[in-house]
Motif scaffolding. Structure first.
Motif, mmCIF file in Angstrom:
data_model
loop_
_atom_site.group_PDB
_atom_site.id
_atom_site.type_symbol
_atom_site.label_atom_id
_atom_site.label_comp_id
_atom_site.label_asym_id
_atom_site.label_seq_id
_atom_site.Cartn_x
_atom_site.Cartn_y
_atom_site.Cartn_z
ATOM 1 N N VAL A 257 72.497 71.619 194.598
ATOM 2 C CA VAL A 257 72.973 70.275 194.945
ATOM 3 C C VAL A 257 72.284 69.235 194.069
ATOM 4 C CG1 VAL A 257 72.981 68.516 196.785
ATOM 5 C CG2 VAL A 257 73.559 70.899 197.328
ATOM 6 N N ARG A 258 71.011 69.484 193.795
ATOM 7 C CA ARG A 258 70.241 68.513 193.000
ATOM 8 C C ARG A 258 70.284 68.812 191.501
ATOM 9 N NH1 ARG A 258 64.791 69.210 195.716
ATOM 10 N NH2 ARG A 258 64.087 67.956 193.961
ATOM 11 N N ARG A 259 71.113 69.769 191.122
ATOM 12 C CA ARG A 259 71.334 70.099 189.708
ATOM 13 C C ARG A 259 70.052 70.480 188.978
ATOM 14 N NH1 ARG A 259 76.468 68.716 188.571
ATOM 15 N NH2 ARG A 259 77.494 67.305 190.012
ATOM 16 N N VAL A 260 69.197 71.236 189.654
ATOM 17 C CA VAL A 260 68.001 71.775 189.003
ATOM 18 C C VAL A 260 68.457 72.881 188.040
ATOM 19 C CG1 VAL A 260 65.847 73.040 189.425
ATOM 20 C CG2 VAL A 260 66.570 71.229 191.006
ATOM 21 N N ARG A 261 67.815 72.979 186.885
ATOM 22 C CA ARG A 261 68.207 73.964 185.861
ATOM 23 C C ARG A 261 68.077 75.395 186.387
ATOM 24 N NH1 ARG A 261 64.325 72.020 182.532
ATOM 25 N NH2 ARG A 261 63.624 74.159 182.311
ATOM 26 N N PRO A 262 68.957 76.311 185.916
ATOM 27 C CA PRO A 262 68.977 77.684 186.445
ATOM 28 C C PRO A 262 67.632 78.414 186.365
ATOM 29 C CG PRO A 262 70.920 77.295 185.113
ATOM 30 C CD PRO A 262 70.078 76.068 184.979
ATOM 31 N N ASP A 263 66.917 78.312 185.246
ATOM 32 C CA ASP A 263 65.652 79.053 185.147
ATOM 33 C C ASP A 263 64.622 78.494 186.129
ATOM 34 O OD1 ASP A 263 65.673 76.714 183.649
ATOM 35 O OD2 ASP A 263 64.169 77.426 182.219
ATOM 36 N N GLU A 264 64.625 77.176 186.272
ATOM 37 C CA GLU A 264 63.740 76.516 187.231
ATOM 38 C C GLU A 264 64.138 76.903 188.669
ATOM 39 O OE1 GLU A 264 61.128 74.625 186.820
ATOM 40 O OE2 GLU A 264 60.935 73.406 188.648
ATOM 41 N N ARG A 265 65.454 76.986 188.917
ATOM 42 C CA ARG A 265 65.938 77.387 190.242
ATOM 43 C C ARG A 265 65.437 78.788 190.577
ATOM 44 N NH1 ARG A 265 71.550 75.495 189.077
ATOM 45 N NH2 ARG A 265 72.217 77.664 189.071
ATOM 46 N N ARG A 266 65.581 79.710 189.651
ATOM 47 C CA ARG A 266 65.173 81.096 189.901
ATOM 48 C C ARG A 266 63.684 81.166 190.239
ATOM 49 N NH1 ARG A 266 68.979 82.474 186.235
ATOM 50 N NH2 ARG A 266 67.596 82.137 184.459
ATOM 51 N N VAL B 75 78.122 84.385 203.537
ATOM 52 C CA VAL B 75 78.528 85.172 202.360
ATOM 53 C C VAL B 75 77.488 85.119 201.236
ATOM 54 C CG1 VAL B 75 80.994 84.971 202.827
ATOM 55 C CG2 VAL B 75 79.868 83.270 201.362
ATOM 56 N N LEU B 76 76.455 84.320 201.392
ATOM 57 C CA LEU B 76 75.426 84.218 200.358
ATOM 58 C C LEU B 76 74.213 85.070 200.715
ATOM 59 C CD1 LEU B 76 75.375 80.372 199.539
ATOM 60 C CD2 LEU B 76 76.761 82.187 198.500
ATOM 61 N N SER B 77 73.566 85.617 199.690
ATOM 62 C CA SER B 77 72.327 86.367 199.896
ATOM 63 C C SER B 77 71.212 85.401 200.286
ATOM 64 C CB SER B 77 71.945 87.076 198.606
ATOM 65 O OG SER B 77 71.593 86.108 197.630
ATOM 66 N N ALA B 78 70.073 85.990 200.690
ATOM 67 C CA ALA B 78 68.912 85.164 201.045
ATOM 68 C C ALA B 78 68.551 84.234 199.895
ATOM 69 C CB ALA B 78 67.726 86.066 201.406
ATOM 70 N N SER B 79 68.462 84.779 198.677
ATOM 71 C CA SER B 79 68.043 83.914 197.561
ATOM 72 C C SER B 79 69.095 82.859 197.243
ATOM 73 C CB SER B 79 67.682 84.746 196.325
ATOM 74 O OG SER B 79 68.797 85.438 195.858
ATOM 75 N N GLU B 80 70.379 83.212 197.369
ATOM 76 C CA GLU B 80 71.428 82.209 197.118
ATOM 77 C C GLU B 80 71.403 81.102 198.163
ATOM 78 O OE1 GLU B 80 74.714 85.134 194.933
ATOM 79 O OE2 GLU B 80 74.673 84.964 197.115
ATOM 80 N N ASN B 81 71.105 81.475 199.427
ATOM 81 C CA ASN B 81 70.967 80.444 200.468
ATOM 82 C C ASN B 81 69.829 79.483 200.142
ATOM 83 O OD1 ASN B 81 72.604 80.389 203.145
ATOM 84 N ND2 ASN B 81 72.466 82.573 202.652
ATOM 85 N N VAL B 82 68.704 80.040 199.705
ATOM 86 C CA VAL B 82 67.534 79.210 199.403
ATOM 87 C C VAL B 82 67.818 78.307 198.196
ATOM 88 C CG1 VAL B 82 65.101 79.285 198.702
ATOM 89 C CG2 VAL B 82 65.959 80.896 200.424
ATOM 90 N N GLU B 83 68.695 78.784 197.317
ATOM 91 C CA GLU B 83 69.002 78.058 196.082
ATOM 92 C C GLU B 83 69.891 76.832 196.316
ATOM 93 O OE1 GLU B 83 71.135 80.560 193.380
ATOM 94 O OE2 GLU B 83 70.538 79.423 191.616
ATOM 95 N N VAL B 84 70.626 76.821 197.442
ATOM 96 C CA VAL B 84 71.640 75.780 197.656
ATOM 97 C C VAL B 84 71.118 74.356 197.417
ATOM 98 C CG1 VAL B 84 73.097 74.669 199.425
ATOM 99 C CG2 VAL B 84 73.187 77.153 199.108
#
Ligand SMILES: Nc1ncnc2c1ncn2[C@@H]1O[C@H](COP(=O)(O)OP(=O)(O)OP(=O)(O)O)[C@@H](O)[C@H]1O
Ligand SMILES: [Mg+2]
Length: 222
Positions: free
Chosen positions: A109-118, A96-105
């Motif tokens: 889990v490691r609580r990386v900040r959203p801008d850094e995650r993107r 159910v997750l997009s490619a980028s959402e899968n890569v973000e998982v």
């Protein structure tokens, strides 16, 4: 040569007990160095998946130990901190997750900040040649593209060790070759060390070194 990143020292794994006991690994010693692409061979049931599970910290050895940068790998600790990442035969993407959402998982889990995650997700998808496919779900991607997402998810945490169990097992030979080319390139460029279990002789051809499990022990080929 450089210090090993990951070391297996006298690793033994016995499943079950009594007369039903199966000794999958019987004293495996292995050093993985930075920048090395190592292929792990062995007939079906030889213990390849067992060894990968132990090296990744997902399974514990019956005896012996695993060290990451000279320190014991405690449970799934190294995995949680992203030092050891895995690539799977069946991709193991979340449908159910997009490619980028899968890569973000792993970053979530490691609580990386959203801008850094993107930023890091975009970099990982670009590294595997999927910058233009970030919003597609796994079912909307080809098998080779799905495995590239699996690789992007593995490298997004900047691991020092990449473990792969039959990463080309579900791909046709040409797609498999391009996935292996990608893995070899990433391992060398980023000085990761990779251990790749495979029956595929074309993957072994690309290896810096080939090791084989035979009767629970490791035979070093080259
Ligand atoms: N959970 C388990 N319980 C009992 N025995 C197991 C378990 N997992 C694996 N084994 C046994 O351990 C041995 C090694 O299995 P493993 O899956 O590591 O082999 P493999 O080299 O990965 O094989 P394949 O090439 O078929 O994937 C086999 O004899 C298997 O039957
Ligand atoms: Mg296996």
């Amino acid at each position: 040569m450089s210090e090993p990143v990951l070391r297996a020292i006298g690793v033994r794994r016995v499943y079950g007990d009594g007369t039903a006991a199966v000794t999958a690994l019987d004293g495996v010693d292995l050093d993985l160095h930075p920048g090395e692409f190592v292929v792990l061979r062995g007939r079906s049931g030889a213990g390849k998946s067992t060894l990968l599970a132990i090296l990744s910290g997902l399974d514990a050895p019956t005896a012996g130990r695993v060290e990451l940068n000279g320190r014991p790998v405690a449970d799934a600790d190294a995995v949680r901190r992203g030092r050891v990442a895995s690539v799977f035969q069946s991709f193991a993407l979340i449908p159910v997750l997009s490619a980028s959402e899968n890569v973000e998982v792993p970053l979530r889990v490691r609580r990386v900040r959203p801008d850094e995650r993107r930023r890091r997700v975009a970099e990982a998808l670009a590294a595997v040649g999927l910058a233009g496919h970030a919003l597609q779900r796994p079912a909307e991607l080809s098998g080779g593209q799905q495995q590239r997402v699996g690789i992007a998810r593995a490298i997004v945490g900047r691991p020092s060790v990449l473990l792969a169990d039959e990463p080309t097992g579900q791909l046709d030979s040409e797609t498999g070759r391009s996935v292996v080319d990608l893995l070899v390139r990433l391992v060398h460029e980023r000085s990761m060390s990779a251990l790749v279990a495979t029956h595929d002789p074309s993957v072994a051809e690309r290896a810096d070194r080939v090791v084989e499990i035979r009767d629970g022990r490791l035979v070093h080929h080259r």
